[in-house]
Design a protein around this motif. Structure first.
Motif, PDB file in Angstrom:
ATOM      1  N   LEU A  54       0.831  -1.207   0.000  1.00 47.16           N
ATOM      2  CA  LEU A  54       0.000   0.000   0.000  1.00 47.16           C
ATOM      3  C   LEU A  54       0.863   1.252   0.000  1.00 47.16           C
ATOM      4  CD1 LEU A  54      -2.866  -0.950   2.473  1.00 47.16           C
ATOM      5  CD2 LEU A  54      -3.009  -0.716  -0.007  1.00 47.16           C
ATOM      6  N   ALA A  55       1.939   1.226   0.723  1.00 43.97           N
ATOM      7  CA  ALA A  55       2.846   2.374   0.733  1.00 43.97           C
ATOM      8  C   ALA A  55       3.467   2.584  -0.638  1.00 43.97           C
ATOM      9  CB  ALA A  55       3.934   2.177   1.783  1.00 43.97           C
ATOM     10  N   ALA A  56       3.778   1.503  -1.331  1.00 39.11           N
ATOM     11  CA  ALA A  56       4.380   1.600  -2.663  1.00 39.11           C
ATOM     12  C   ALA A  56       3.387   2.134  -3.681  1.00 39.11           C
ATOM     13  CB  ALA A  56       4.908   0.240  -3.096  1.00 39.11           C
ATOM     14  N   CYS A  57       2.102   1.866  -3.492  1.00 43.51           N
ATOM     15  CA  CYS A  57       1.076   2.297  -4.438  1.00 43.51           C
ATOM     16  C   CYS A  57       0.667   3.749  -4.239  1.00 43.51           C
ATOM     17  CB  CYS A  57      -0.164   1.417  -4.315  1.00 43.51           C
ATOM     18  SG  CYS A  57       0.107  -0.275  -4.849  1.00 43.51           S
ATOM     19  N   ALA A  58       1.064   4.334  -3.141  1.00 46.77           N
ATOM     20  CA  ALA A  58       0.621   5.682  -2.826  1.00 46.77           C
ATOM     21  C   ALA A  58       1.119   6.708  -3.843  1.00 46.77           C
ATOM     22  CB  ALA A  58       1.089   6.066  -1.426  1.00 46.77           C
ATOM     23  N   GLY A  59       2.225   6.435  -4.496  1.00 46.57           N
ATOM     24  CA  GLY A  59       2.755   7.362  -5.481  1.00 46.57           C
ATOM     25  C   GLY A  59       3.453   8.527  -4.812  1.00 46.57           C
ATOM     26  N   PRO A  60       3.958   9.440  -5.617  1.00 46.78           N
ATOM     27  CA  PRO A  60       4.684  10.572  -5.048  1.00 46.78           C
ATOM     28  C   PRO A  60       3.738  11.509  -4.297  1.00 46.78           C
ATOM     29  CG  PRO A  60       4.492  10.810  -7.417  1.00 46.78           C
ATOM     30  CD  PRO A  60       3.936   9.456  -7.061  1.00 46.78           C
ATOM     31  N   ALA A  61       4.234  12.097  -3.252  1.00 46.66           N
ATOM     32  CA  ALA A  61       3.443  13.025  -2.443  1.00 46.66           C
ATOM     33  C   ALA A  61       3.307  14.367  -3.166  1.00 46.66           C
ATOM     34  CB  ALA A  61       4.121  13.218  -1.096  1.00 46.66           C
TER      35      ALA A  61
ATOM     36  N   CYS B 279       4.238  32.915  -6.620  1.00 44.95           N
ATOM     37  CA  CYS B 279       2.821  33.253  -6.467  1.00 44.95           C
ATOM     38  C   CYS B 279       1.939  32.242  -7.214  1.00 44.95           C
ATOM     39  CB  CYS B 279       2.579  34.671  -6.988  1.00 44.95           C
ATOM     40  SG  CYS B 279       0.859  35.215  -6.939  1.00 44.95           S
ATOM     41  N   LEU B 280       2.310  31.933  -8.452  1.00 46.69           N
ATOM     42  CA  LEU B 280       1.550  30.945  -9.234  1.00 46.69           C
ATOM     43  C   LEU B 280       1.601  29.568  -8.583  1.00 46.69           C
ATOM     44  CD1 LEU B 280       2.539  31.991 -12.870  1.00 46.69           C
ATOM     45  CD2 LEU B 280       0.306  32.304 -11.759  1.00 46.69           C
ATOM     46  N   ALA B 281       2.744  29.225  -8.009  1.00 44.70           N
ATOM     47  CA  ALA B 281       2.878  27.923  -7.346  1.00 44.70           C
ATOM     48  C   ALA B 281       1.905  27.813  -6.177  1.00 44.70           C
ATOM     49  CB  ALA B 281       4.312  27.720  -6.880  1.00 44.70           C
ATOM     50  N   ASP B 282       1.737  28.902  -5.429  1.00 48.57           N
ATOM     51  CA  ASP B 282       0.750  28.908  -4.331  1.00 48.57           C
ATOM     52  C   ASP B 282      -0.634  28.554  -4.862  1.00 48.57           C
ATOM     53  OD1 ASP B 282       2.203  29.518  -1.992  1.00 48.57           O
ATOM     54  OD2 ASP B 282       2.140  31.669  -2.418  1.00 48.57           O
ATOM     55  N   VAL B 283      -0.993  29.170  -5.971  1.00 54.07           N
ATOM     56  CA  VAL B 283      -2.309  28.944  -6.572  1.00 54.07           C
ATOM     57  C   VAL B 283      -2.443  27.490  -7.022  1.00 54.07           C
ATOM     58  CG1 VAL B 283      -3.785  29.539  -8.543  1.00 54.07           C
ATOM     59  CG2 VAL B 283      -2.579  31.347  -7.296  1.00 54.07           C
ATOM     60  N   LEU B 284      -1.422  26.973  -7.709  1.00 55.70           N
ATOM     61  CA  LEU B 284      -1.499  25.613  -8.242  1.00 55.70           C
ATOM     62  C   LEU B 284      -1.541  24.562  -7.139  1.00 55.70           C
ATOM     63  CD1 LEU B 284       0.915  25.775 -11.321  1.00 55.70           C
ATOM     64  CD2 LEU B 284      -1.560  26.092 -11.260  1.00 55.70           C
ATOM     65  N   VAL B 285      -0.718  24.725  -6.118  1.00 52.96           N
ATOM     66  CA  VAL B 285      -0.686  23.739  -5.030  1.00 52.96           C
ATOM     67  C   VAL B 285      -1.994  23.757  -4.244  1.00 52.96           C
ATOM     68  CG1 VAL B 285       0.477  23.099  -2.870  1.00 52.96           C
ATOM     69  CG2 VAL B 285       1.834  23.680  -4.880  1.00 52.96           C
ATOM     70  N   ASP B 286      -2.611  24.923  -4.121  1.00 56.40           N
ATOM     71  CA  ASP B 286      -3.895  25.025  -3.412  1.00 56.40           C
ATOM     72  C   ASP B 286      -5.085  24.593  -4.271  1.00 56.40           C
ATOM     73  OD1 ASP B 286      -2.725  25.887  -1.080  1.00 56.40           O
ATOM     74  OD2 ASP B 286      -3.089  28.012  -1.455  1.00 56.40           O
TER      75      ASP B 286
ATOM     76  N   SER C 237      -3.900  17.336  -9.475  1.00 58.51           N
ATOM     77  CA  SER C 237      -3.409  16.110  -8.843  1.00 58.51           C
ATOM     78  C   SER C 237      -1.942  16.254  -8.447  1.00 58.51           C
ATOM     79  CB  SER C 237      -3.556  14.928  -9.809  1.00 58.51           C
ATOM     80  OG  SER C 237      -2.652  15.076 -10.894  1.00 58.51           O
ATOM     81  N   ASP C 238      -1.537  15.408  -7.520  1.00 59.39           N
ATOM     82  CA  ASP C 238      -0.130  15.362  -7.122  1.00 59.39           C
ATOM     83  C   ASP C 238       0.744  15.011  -8.322  1.00 59.39           C
ATOM     84  OD1 ASP C 238      -1.156  15.818  -4.618  1.00 59.39           O
ATOM     85  OD2 ASP C 238      -0.641  13.859  -3.802  1.00 59.39           O
ATOM     86  N   GLU C 239       0.227  14.157  -9.186  1.00 59.83           N
ATOM     87  CA  GLU C 239       0.989  13.750 -10.374  1.00 59.83           C
ATOM     88  C   GLU C 239       1.313  14.951 -11.260  1.00 59.83           C
ATOM     89  OE1 GLU C 239       0.545  10.741 -14.215  1.00 59.83           O
ATOM     90  OE2 GLU C 239      -0.849  10.538 -12.539  1.00 59.83           O
ATOM     91  N   THR C 240       0.311  15.760 -11.553  1.00 60.48           N
ATOM     92  CA  THR C 240       0.532  16.947 -12.382  1.00 60.48           C
ATOM     93  C   THR C 240       1.470  17.924 -11.692  1.00 60.48           C
ATOM     94  OG1 THR C 240      -1.544  16.776 -13.604  1.00 60.48           O
ATOM     95  CG2 THR C 240      -0.617  18.985 -13.377  1.00 60.48           C
ATOM     96  N   LEU C 241       1.269  18.139 -10.406  1.00 57.92           N
ATOM     97  CA  LEU C 241       2.144  19.059  -9.669  1.00 57.92           C
ATOM     98  C   LEU C 241       3.581  18.566  -9.642  1.00 57.92           C
ATOM     99  CD1 LEU C 241      -0.213  20.092  -6.757  1.00 57.92           C
ATOM    100  CD2 LEU C 241       0.549  21.518  -8.664  1.00 57.92           C
ATOM    101  N   ASN C 242       3.781  17.256  -9.583  1.00 55.46           N
ATOM    102  CA  ASN C 242       5.138  16.715  -9.620  1.00 55.46           C
ATOM    103  C   ASN C 242       5.780  16.916 -10.985  1.00 55.46           C
ATOM    104  OD1 ASN C 242       6.184  15.506  -7.065  1.00 55.46           O
ATOM    105  ND2 ASN C 242       4.161  14.559  -7.108  1.00 55.46           N
TER     106      ASN C 242
ATOM    107  N   ASP D  87       6.596  20.636 -18.741  1.00 58.57           N
ATOM    108  CA  ASP D  87       5.343  21.240 -19.177  1.00 58.57           C
ATOM    109  C   ASP D  87       4.420  20.088 -19.576  1.00 58.57           C
ATOM    110  OD1 ASP D  87       3.366  22.946 -19.963  1.00 58.57           O
ATOM    111  OD2 ASP D  87       4.373  23.657 -21.767  1.00 58.57           O
ATOM    112  N   LYS D  88       3.940  19.390 -18.554  1.00 56.77           N
ATOM    113  CA  LYS D  88       3.179  18.162 -18.770  1.00 56.77           C
ATOM    114  C   LYS D  88       2.122  18.055 -17.669  1.00 56.77           C
ATOM    115  CE  LYS D  88       4.146  13.186 -18.936  1.00 56.77           C
ATOM    116  NZ  LYS D  88       5.192  12.176 -18.823  1.00 56.77           N
ATOM    117  N   GLN D  89       0.956  17.500 -18.022  1.00 55.93           N
ATOM    118  CA  GLN D  89      -0.105  17.295 -17.050  1.00 55.93           C
ATOM    119  C   GLN D  89      -0.627  15.870 -17.151  1.00 55.93           C
ATOM    120  OE1 GLN D  89      -0.247  20.187 -19.142  1.00 55.93           O
ATOM    121  NE2 GLN D  89       0.788  21.293 -17.519  1.00 55.93           N
ATOM    122  N   LYS D  90      -1.347  15.437 -16.108  1.00 52.10           N
ATOM    123  CA  LYS D  90      -1.854  14.068 -16.019  1.00 52.10           C
ATOM    124  C   LYS D  90      -2.816  13.749 -17.173  1.00 52.10           C
ATOM    125  CE  LYS D  90      -4.534  11.176 -12.877  1.00 52.10           C
ATOM    126  NZ  LYS D  90      -5.194  11.122 -11.558  1.00 52.10           N
ATOM    127  N   ASN D  91      -3.666  14.702 -17.533  1.00 49.51           N
ATOM    128  CA  ASN D  91      -4.641  14.477 -18.594  1.00 49.51           C
ATOM    129  C   ASN D  91      -5.082  15.828 -19.166  1.00 49.51           C
ATOM    130  OD1 ASN D  91      -6.598  15.495 -16.728  1.00 49.51           O
ATOM    131  ND2 ASN D  91      -6.892  13.447 -15.904  1.00 49.51           N
TER     132      ASN D  91
END
Length: 110
Positions: free
Chosen positions: A24-31, A62-69, A73-78, A85-89
């Motif tokens: 389960l810990a391995a499936c959690a993916g990046p934080a 400033c933009l990072a504050d907006v995006l993280v809030d 998804s964590d995937e896109t933010l990572n 310049d890539k997003q999950k979908n």
């Protein structure tokens, strides 16, 4: 070597529990990345496009504050934090674009 039967039974019962916890810990993916990491990634993307004069480090923070809030998804933010310049979908690409577009003026004014 003699091992107490109860001890052996407890050890054998503990193995599947440990295996499940590990899987389960391995499936959690990046934080979710920190605002600082996302800001660095945003700046890197714009710098590679030759637009570091438009999106300075302060604007990227400033933009990072907006995006993280946001609901990104964590995937896109990572991806962004890694300077990609890539997003999950497609939906997340559209949301990322909209969030930046809606906030760049305000972030640039600060």
């Amino acid at each position: 070597m003699y091992i107490d039967r109860n001890l052996r039974t407890r050890l054998l019962l503990a193995l599947p529990i440990a295996a499940v916890a590990f899987s389960l810990a391995a499936c959690a993916g990046p934080a979710r990345p920190s605002v600082d990491k996302v800001a660095d990634g945003i700046y890197k993307v714009f710098e590679e496009q030759g637009q570091e004069d438009v999106v300075t480090e302060d604007v990227a923070a400033c933009l990072a504050d907006v995006l993280v809030d946001s609901k990104l998804s964590d995937e896109t933010l990572n991806y962004i934090a890694n300077g990609e310049d890539k997003q999950k979908n497609v939906e997340e690409r559209d949301l990322t674009t909209q969030l930046i577009k809606d906030n760049i003026q305000e972030c640039s004014a600060e």
